[in-house]
Design an enzyme around this catalytic site. Structure first.
Site, mmCIF file in Angstrom:
data_model
loop_
_atom_site.group_PDB
_atom_site.id
_atom_site.type_symbol
_atom_site.label_atom_id
_atom_site.label_comp_id
_atom_site.label_asym_id
_atom_site.label_seq_id
_atom_site.Cartn_x
_atom_site.Cartn_y
_atom_site.Cartn_z
ATOM 1 N N GLU A 1 55.037 38.284 74.574
ATOM 2 C CA GLU A 1 54.614 36.928 74.943
ATOM 3 C C GLU A 1 55.602 35.861 74.483
ATOM 4 O O GLU A 1 55.855 34.889 75.198
ATOM 5 C CB GLU A 1 53.234 36.659 74.339
ATOM 6 C CG GLU A 1 52.644 35.313 74.669
ATOM 7 C CD GLU A 1 51.262 35.140 74.045
ATOM 8 O OE1 GLU A 1 50.946 34.010 73.639
ATOM 9 O OE2 GLU A 1 50.521 36.139 73.963
ATOM 10 N N ASP A 2 56.208 36.035 73.285
ATOM 11 C CA ASP A 2 56.987 34.958 72.672
ATOM 12 C C ASP A 2 58.465 35.270 72.481
ATOM 13 O O ASP A 2 59.205 34.425 71.961
ATOM 14 C CB ASP A 2 56.386 34.601 71.301
ATOM 15 C CG ASP A 2 54.985 34.025 71.420
ATOM 16 O OD1 ASP A 2 54.683 33.428 72.465
ATOM 17 O OD2 ASP A 2 54.201 34.171 70.469
ATOM 18 N N ASP B 1 43.813 38.820 65.391
ATOM 19 C CA ASP B 1 44.743 37.741 65.725
ATOM 20 C C ASP B 1 44.052 36.387 65.629
ATOM 21 O O ASP B 1 44.578 35.436 65.035
ATOM 22 C CB ASP B 1 45.284 37.983 67.134
ATOM 23 C CG ASP B 1 46.111 36.814 67.647
ATOM 24 O OD1 ASP B 1 47.168 36.523 67.061
ATOM 25 O OD2 ASP B 1 45.689 36.187 68.646
#
Length: 717
Positions: A115-116, A176
């Site tokens: 994702e990052d 998370d």
């Protein structure tokens, strides 16, 4: 990680692992990779927690995952000021302390890389295998650039679908969110509130349903502190004031320990403090808190049988509070939770709640599905499958998740999905009802026969006309109880559709989406025409008023059937009014309603006068060829039987109807009043000529004192 309080400074009465120092951990992480012959210092605490649950775990894959995560996130910083790698490390530590297996920890270290960072799913798959890749993909958010405002609900939909195949996806997501909530203080207040509300409405119910109480309780406290800061501080002050040397729970715990030791039962007796939200709920329930309300006793034993032995000793040697006893061992909760709950009176009248469970039950109660390890690991003792299957049989998938996955396919609109998901997760208790074929249906508490019909038959339930609950005829609005046997009854007319009032009784998203979808496809049926309503009484969409209120029978949606009735306009659609169900040789009067259709009534029907009072002109109608047969379908009529209550009355009436070759379209029995019972039947006869004989046969049934054609009053004005 403490499962009892979100605030690390809150007083605790049990030992717990200290929370990691994120700044120190970040400095260690910035040192970069280490030699291949040892584990990086930055995840040594993760390895320690993991080995506590899995002594023989191979940590090589964790080292490789850390190296990839650290190198990928290097240079990225969190808004709290720590290096970004501290976040996946903290998430992994949370799961390691809950007992997650190595594959889950590997995926949690990598859960933000795709994702990052520049890492791709193909790279993850190549280096760590299909399972880790699936878990990482499952928790990867969808891009707002592609989905806009729908990104958040569609991301949750994606995660839930992935969870349906592997529950470890949601375990990582919950851990998370917990770490993000712990560090939410750096966000703007409005963003804190928005994230806290989503956590409250979606993540906390999911944690409850997956049985991960350790995460659920801390998330509750963190949300409580953000959304209700004043009440949170009041609760904190109450807990702080109650902490002291003279704890009444300590005295009761000592007495319980001695009692069990004298009985020869090996048990560990602990004081389990309540978390903030639990204390707040007890305070709202009882008003003034007692000294024992800030915690509960937890008794841990080795075997299931020991739980009941402990219960017996406590109820023998202490005064039990019988109303507080619950057996969740014999009947586990739908989220895997097992325990015995009771309460006993201690010295000076102090009442202590007691939880009794085995060590294994305690692990599952804290960690839920996380404690089950890898649900797909092959059992070496199990026989190999003769043929490979593409589907993964998940022993941890609960019934509520299967139902959620079913209905979400119908909720194509993101807003509908998001709203329905929150409503579904708000149902915090399940019941099990039995089908007549021996199967079972899992439904939320408060579910009705409407829900059971859609759960069993899907869209075929649109034709439902009633149900039998525990062998008795019941309306579709009947609320079901745990253990009921239910048999939805469907009409033979497959073109029938639901009634709008079913939405008032539907509790499951599957039922509500199916009903709403039907009306979306049939917009003209969504609301009754005012003129039709006036003509047919207060029943819904042209149905007899009494029948609608009592039984919600099936409505025909295929358009008017051939009725054998002739009106002045040969092209007009003609239908027989449900309020009076005319049959030959009844004298007829018709009225034009919405869409140009003509609804035909018996001339003496109260709806005729009501229509004339509002200025509607009657339409001349007569039976065609003097017969009026409804083609091959016969004629339809509603009869009301008045009788005195007695055993087997319903069976005898049904037999009389069957002997006359009449088919029951719908039936309802009103609750007895002064020993009198009213039965309402909508019947289909092969020929109207058989109606007088049928009514005589029904009157001849013992206890029946009158049988008449249905006459439902029209509304005033």
């Amino acid at each position: 990680m403490s499962a009892e309080a979100a605030d690390p400074g809150a007083p605790l009465r049990r030992r717990s692992r200290p929370r990691i120092d994120l700044r120190r951990l970040g400095r260690v992480a910035l040192r970069g990779p280490v030699s291949r012959d040892r584990l990086p210092d930055a995840i040594s605490h993760v390895a320690e927690a993991h080995r506590a649950h899995h002594p023989d775990a191979d940590l090589t894959i964790l080292r490789r995952a850390y190296v990839l995560a650290e190198s990928s996130h290097r240079g990225q910083m969190r808004k709290s000021g720590e290096p970004y790698i501290t976040h996946p490390l903290a998430v992994t530590l949370i799961l390691a302390e809950l007992g997650a297996e190595t594959t889950t920890l590997t995926a949690s270290l990598l859960h933000d890389t795709v994702e990052d960072t520049e890492v791709t799913l193909d790279q993850v798959k190549e280096q760590f295998g299909d399972e880790v890749c699936y878990l990482v993909d499952g928790v990867t958010k969808l891009e707002k650039v592609d989905y806009g405002a729908a990104a958040e609900p569609e991301t949750f939909r994606k995660m839930l679908v992935a969870t349906g195949n592997d529950v470890r996806v949601m375990s990582i997501k919950l851990a998370d969110r917990l770490h993000n909530m712990r560090t939410l203080g750096v966000m703007r207040p409005e963003k804190q509130a928005r994230i806290a509300k989503v956590t409250r409405d979606v993540l906390i119910p999911l944690a409850e349903r997956l049985g991960v109480q350790a995460l659920k309780t801390e998330l509750e406290d963190l949300v409580f502190a953000i959304l209700h800061p004043e009440e949170y501080e009041e609760t904190r002050a109450l807990i702080a004031a109650a902490t002291g040397p003279d704890d009444p729970l300590e005295t009761i715990a000592d007495n319980v320990t001695h009692t069990l030791r004298d009985a020869g039962i090996s048990a560990e007796v602990l004081i389990r403090p309540r978390h903030f939200v639990s204390v707040h709920r007890v305070r709202r329930k009882r008003g003034e808190l007692r000294g024992t309300d800030f915690g509960r006793l937890l008794v841990l034993v080795g075997e299931d049988a020991d739980c009941y032995a402990v219960l017996g000793e406590l109820h023998t040697c202490f005064t039990p509070v019988i109303s507080e006893f619950k057996d969740f061992i014999a009947a586990p909760k739908f989220n895997l939770y097992q325990s015995l709950h009771t309460a006993v009176v201690g010295p000076e009248g102090a009442v202590a709640e007691v939880l009794i469970r085995t060590h294994r039950m305690h692990k599952v109660a804290e960690a839920g599905v996380v404690a089950l390890g890898n649900p797909y690991a092959q059992d070496p003792a199990a026989a190999p499958q003769s043929e490979p299957s593409d589907e993964r049989a998940d022993p941890t998938r609960p019934g509520w998740l299967s139902r959620l996955l079913d209905w979400q396919e119908s909720a194509t609109d993101p807003d509908t999905f998001w709203t329905t998901l929150r409503d579904d997760l708000a149902q915090d208790r399940e019941i099990t009802v039995f089908r007549t074929d021996g199967g079972t249906l899992g439904l939320p508490a408060g579910a009705s026969c409407v829900d059971a019909a859609y759960a069993q038959y899907g869209d075929l339930a649109h034709t439902a006309i009633g149900a039998r609950v525990n062998g008795r005829l019941a309306t579709l609005s009947t609320v079901l109880s745990d253990g009921d046997t239910v048999q939805p009854l469907l009409a033979q007319d497959t073109a029938s559709g639901p009634s709008p009032d079913w939405l008032d009784h539907a509790r499951t998203p599957a039922a509500r989406i199916a009903i709403t979808g039907w009306f979306s496809d049939h917009p003209d049926e969504a609301k009754p025409d005012p003129e039709t309503a006036a003509a047919t009484g207060p029943g819904t969409r042209g149905e007899p008023a009494a029948a609608t209120e009592r039984e919600a029978p099936a409505r025909s949606r295929s358009g008017p059937r051939p009725t054998g009735v002739v009106v002045d306009d040969p092209n007009a659609q003609v239908r027989l009014a449900g309020c009076c169900t005319p049959v030959p040789p009844d004298e007829l009067t018709g009225f034009v309603v919405r869409g140009g259709a003509v609804t035909v009534h018996r001339r003496e029907c109260p709806a005729v006068a009501a229509m004339q009072e509002i200025g509607r002109a009657p339409v001349v109608a007569r039976w065609a060829d003097g017969e009026g047969r409804e083609s091959d379908a016969g004629c339809r009529v509603t009869l009301v039987a008045e009788s005195f209550g007695r055993p087997r009355l319903l069976a005898d009436l049904t037999e009389a109807i069957a002997t006359a070759d009449a088919a029951i379209v719908s039936a309802t029995v009103e609750p007895p009043s002064e020993q009198r019972v009213r039965h309402t039947y909508t019947l289909r006869l092969p020929d109207a000529a058989g109606l007088p004989g049928l009514m005589r046969a029904m009157r001849d049934v013992a206890g029946v004192y009158d049988v008449s054609r249905a006459q439902h009053p029209a509304p005033a004005g």
